[in-house]
Design an enzyme around this catalytic site. Structure first.
Site, PDB file in Angstrom:
ATOM      1  N   ARG A 175      43.731 102.363 -67.768  1.00 30.93           N
ATOM      2  CA  ARG A 175      42.818 102.620 -66.650  1.00 30.93           C
ATOM      3  C   ARG A 175      42.671 101.425 -65.714  1.00 30.93           C
ATOM      4  O   ARG A 175      41.606 101.204 -65.136  1.00 30.93           O
ATOM      5  CB  ARG A 175      41.431 103.062 -67.165  1.00 30.93           C
ATOM      6  CG  ARG A 175      41.472 104.303 -68.054  1.00 30.93           C
ATOM      7  CD  ARG A 175      41.836 105.541 -67.245  1.00 30.93           C
ATOM      8  NE  ARG A 175      41.535 106.769 -67.959  1.00 30.93           N
ATOM      9  CZ  ARG A 175      40.443 107.515 -67.744  1.00 30.93           C
ATOM     10  NH1 ARG A 175      39.580 107.175 -66.839  1.00 30.93           N
ATOM     11  NH2 ARG A 175      40.247 108.616 -68.430  1.00 30.93           N
ATOM     12  N   ARG A 201      38.670 103.070 -60.787  1.00 25.84           N
ATOM     13  CA  ARG A 201      37.421 102.774 -61.466  1.00 25.84           C
ATOM     14  C   ARG A 201      36.761 101.458 -61.064  1.00 25.84           C
ATOM     15  O   ARG A 201      35.764 101.462 -60.405  1.00 25.84           O
ATOM     16  CB  ARG A 201      37.594 102.820 -62.979  1.00 25.84           C
ATOM     17  CG  ARG A 201      38.225 104.120 -63.448  1.00 25.84           C
ATOM     18  CD  ARG A 201      37.448 104.741 -64.525  1.00 25.84           C
ATOM     19  NE  ARG A 201      37.849 104.245 -65.823  1.00 25.84           N
ATOM     20  CZ  ARG A 201      37.391 104.744 -66.974  1.00 25.84           C
ATOM     21  NH1 ARG A 201      36.540 105.733 -66.959  1.00 25.84           N
ATOM     22  NH2 ARG A 201      37.786 104.260 -68.111  1.00 25.84           N
TER      23      ARG A 201
HETATM   24  O1  1CP Z   1      41.013 107.144 -71.188  1.00 24.21           O
HETATM   25  C1  1CP Z   1      41.777 107.769 -71.906  1.00 24.21           C
HETATM   26  O2  1CP Z   1      41.544 108.068 -73.094  1.00 24.21           O
HETATM   27  C2  1CP Z   1      43.122 108.135 -71.331  1.00 24.21           C
HETATM   28  C3  1CP Z   1      43.506 109.563 -71.385  1.00 24.21           C
HETATM   29  C4  1CP Z   1      42.788 110.358 -70.331  1.00 24.21           C
HETATM   30  C5  1CP Z   1      41.727 111.244 -70.509  1.00 24.21           C
HETATM   31  C6  1CP Z   1      41.011 111.574 -71.801  1.00 24.21           C
HETATM   32  C7  1CP Z   1      43.133 110.355 -68.957  1.00 24.21           C
HETATM   33  C8  1CP Z   1      44.259 109.564 -68.402  1.00 24.21           C
HETATM   34  N1  1CP Z   1      42.346 111.261 -68.325  1.00 24.21           N
HETATM   35  C9  1CP Z   1      41.448 111.820 -69.228  1.00 24.21           C
HETATM   36  C10 1CP Z   1      40.442 112.847 -68.930  1.00 24.21           C
HETATM   37  C11 1CP Z   1      39.500 112.350 -67.885  1.00 24.21           C
HETATM   38  N2  1CP Z   1      39.792 112.319 -66.551  1.00 24.21           N
HETATM   39  C12 1CP Z   1      38.229 111.775 -68.069  1.00 24.21           C
HETATM   40  C13 1CP Z   1      37.519 111.566 -69.425  1.00 24.21           C
HETATM   41  C14 1CP Z   1      36.451 112.590 -69.628  1.00 24.21           C
HETATM   42  C15 1CP Z   1      35.939 112.607 -71.060  1.00 24.21           C
HETATM   43  O3  1CP Z   1      35.218 111.661 -71.448  1.00 24.21           O
HETATM   44  O4  1CP Z   1      36.256 113.566 -71.791  1.00 24.21           O
HETATM   45  C16 1CP Z   1      37.735 111.424 -66.801  1.00 24.21           C
HETATM   46  C17 1CP Z   1      36.408 110.808 -66.463  1.00 24.21           C
HETATM   47  C18 1CP Z   1      38.748 111.776 -65.863  1.00 24.21           C
HETATM   48  C19 1CP Z   1      38.760 111.548 -64.396  1.00 24.21           C
HETATM   49  C20 1CP Z   1      39.569 110.399 -63.952  1.00 24.21           C
HETATM   50  N3  1CP Z   1      40.915 110.184 -64.286  1.00 24.21           N
HETATM   51  C21 1CP Z   1      39.178 109.372 -63.056  1.00 24.21           C
HETATM   52  C22 1CP Z   1      37.805 109.250 -62.418  1.00 24.21           C
HETATM   53  C23 1CP Z   1      37.643 110.331 -61.402  1.00 24.21           C
HETATM   54  C24 1CP Z   1      37.100 109.922 -60.087  1.00 24.21           C
HETATM   55  O5  1CP Z   1      36.460 110.807 -59.494  1.00 24.21           O
HETATM   56  O6  1CP Z   1      37.358 108.793 -59.610  1.00 24.21           O
HETATM   57  C25 1CP Z   1      40.294 108.539 -62.854  1.00 24.21           C
HETATM   58  C26 1CP Z   1      40.380 107.326 -61.955  1.00 24.21           C
HETATM   59  C27 1CP Z   1      41.371 109.057 -63.648  1.00 24.21           C
HETATM   60  C28 1CP Z   1      42.738 108.513 -63.682  1.00 24.21           C
HETATM   61  C29 1CP Z   1      43.442 108.465 -64.984  1.00 24.21           C
HETATM   62  N4  1CP Z   1      43.236 109.279 -66.057  1.00 24.21           N
HETATM   63  C30 1CP Z   1      44.108 108.931 -67.075  1.00 24.21           C
HETATM   64  C31 1CP Z   1      44.909 107.876 -66.608  1.00 24.21           C
HETATM   65  C32 1CP Z   1      45.993 107.210 -67.438  1.00 24.21           C
HETATM   66  C33 1CP Z   1      44.508 107.604 -65.280  1.00 24.21           C
HETATM   67  C34 1CP Z   1      45.081 106.671 -64.209  1.00 24.21           C
HETATM   68  C35 1CP Z   1      45.892 105.565 -64.486  1.00 24.21           C
HETATM   69  C36 1CP Z   1      45.213 104.355 -65.120  1.00 24.21           C
HETATM   70  O7  1CP Z   1      45.166 104.290 -66.374  1.00 24.21           O
HETATM   71  O8  1CP Z   1      44.839 103.420 -64.432  1.00 24.21           O
END
Ligand code: 1CP
Length: 347
Positions: free
Chosen positions: A27, A31
């Protein structure tokens, strides 16, 4: 060998000796970065994941800022589901929300398979990134990623984020035929998502089974591992290193390795000196407690040094946090951590 193949990240993933311990942060894109929040203003998460220019810029932001040893593709584990037509959204402050949760065989059969032509923006973004990254720090590898079948199933069955995964596990225990069909469906989609990224130039992949820690080893072996193994085997044919990560997986590290990982991601709860004997002849990734960035810098770096020292016993070690960057993290602290890890003497 190209400079990319010679990068510390890919060498460590292959278990070769490295000039410094490679480091990146789960991540890292998004964020906590002010430049990310500014770019995303007024743009919904899933819209940003379908825009190649935005994907390229957001993925590069942490690489420029920290000089990390790898970039992680900006997307989300539910993006491929959206691409095949599942009605879902990523709700700010909540996470993925699925309009019609999956409960029956008919629900599973209604989900189409994924093909590369449904996600041209992923191919375009990866290609754009690979050419930009070739010129950064002598060649910076791009990590593609997907969600593992269990973790993606949890969102589809629960309809949103869940702590207990109770409905998901009820389906797993109570309707094995539906469960098997669902896991086969998702493993096909996740494998196609990874293949698309590798075909476009990604140098490694990470399969996130974030919520696998909710399972006993027996249930993992019976209901989950064969499906993750299918994804990892399919990608293995493409010849890129495969990282496999989950949270709270102290009891599963050996099994997650055996699913077909080259590198096992370890969360911060299991010290590396305990994790390494469990993963066998594989590299490890991890695992500084993500809250240590809130401690004084010298406390954080002393703990990072312990992680690096413990990692030396592994076949290879890629430094990371034990889970994603916490949104309130000070980016300057991550910059200091990156610098510390990259300059830590290994001989
Ligand atoms: O954190 C982990 O365990 C990684 C696996 C994962 C999961 C469980 C990703 C990869 N996405 C998710 C689901 C998800 N998506 C959640 C977790 C919800 C929960 O607690 O069950 C959330 C909050 C999101 C939304 C999300 N994804 C955001 C925020 C949204 C916003 O409005 O800004 C962001 C920035 C992401 C990007 C993301 N998701 C995952 C990766 C690998 C990435 C981006 C690349 C990176 O790692 O920087």
């Amino acid at each position: 060998m190209t400079s990319l193949q010679n990068s510390a990240f890919l060498k460590a993933a292959r278990g070769e000796s490295v000039p410094h311990t490679p480091v990146w942060f789960m991540r890292q894109a998004g964020r906590s970065l002010p430049e990310y929040l500014k770019l995303r203003e007024g743009i919904a998460m899933l819209d940003s994941c379908a825009d190649p220019e935005l994907i390229v810029e957001i993925t590069l932001q942490p690489v420029r800022r920290y000089g990390v040893d790898a970039a992680i593709f900006f997307s989300d584990i539910v993006l491929p589901l959206k691409a095949v037509g599942v009605d879902l959204d990523i709700v700010p402050g909540v996470g993925p929300v699925v309009a019609n949760p999956v409960r029956t065989l008919a629900d599973v059969e209604a989900i189409p398979d994924l093909t590369a032509d449904q996600i041209p923006y992923i191919t375009a973004a990866v290609q754009g990134l690979v050419s930009e990254l070739a010129g950064i720090n002598g060649g910076t590898p791009l990590i593609g990623f997907a969600g593992a079948p269990f973790t993606v199933a949890s969102y589809l069955v629960e309809g949103g984020p869940s702590k207990e995964h109770a409905k998901t596990k009820a389906l797993m225990f109570g309707a094995p035929d539906v469960w098997d069909a669902l896991m086969r469906k998702i493993s096909g989609i996740s494998a196609a998502f990874l293949e698309t990224q590798v075909a476009a130039g990604a140098s490694a992949v990470q399969l996130f089974d974030s919520w696998a820690g909710a399972l006993t080893p027996g249930d993992y072996v019976r209901h989950v591992q064969p499906h993750s193994a299918r994804v990892l085997a399919q990608v293995g044919e493409l010849g890129v290193p495969r990282i496999h990560f989950g949270v709270g997986t102290t009891n599963l590290l050996d099994l997650m390795g055996e699913a077909g990982a080259d590198v096992v991601g370890v969360d911060w709860r299991t010290p590396l000196d305990r994790a390494i004997p469990m993963v066998g002849d594989r590299a490890v990734q991890g695992n500084l407690d993500p809250t240590l960035v809130f401690a004084p810098t010298e406390v954080m770096t002393a703990r990072a040094a312990e992680v690096i020292e413990a990692g030396r016993a592994a076949r290879g070690h890629i430094f990371n946090l034990g889970h994603g960057v916490i949104p309130s993290t000070d980016p300057d602290q991550l910059a200091r951590l990156t610098e510390f890890v990259q300059s830590y003497p290994l001989d």
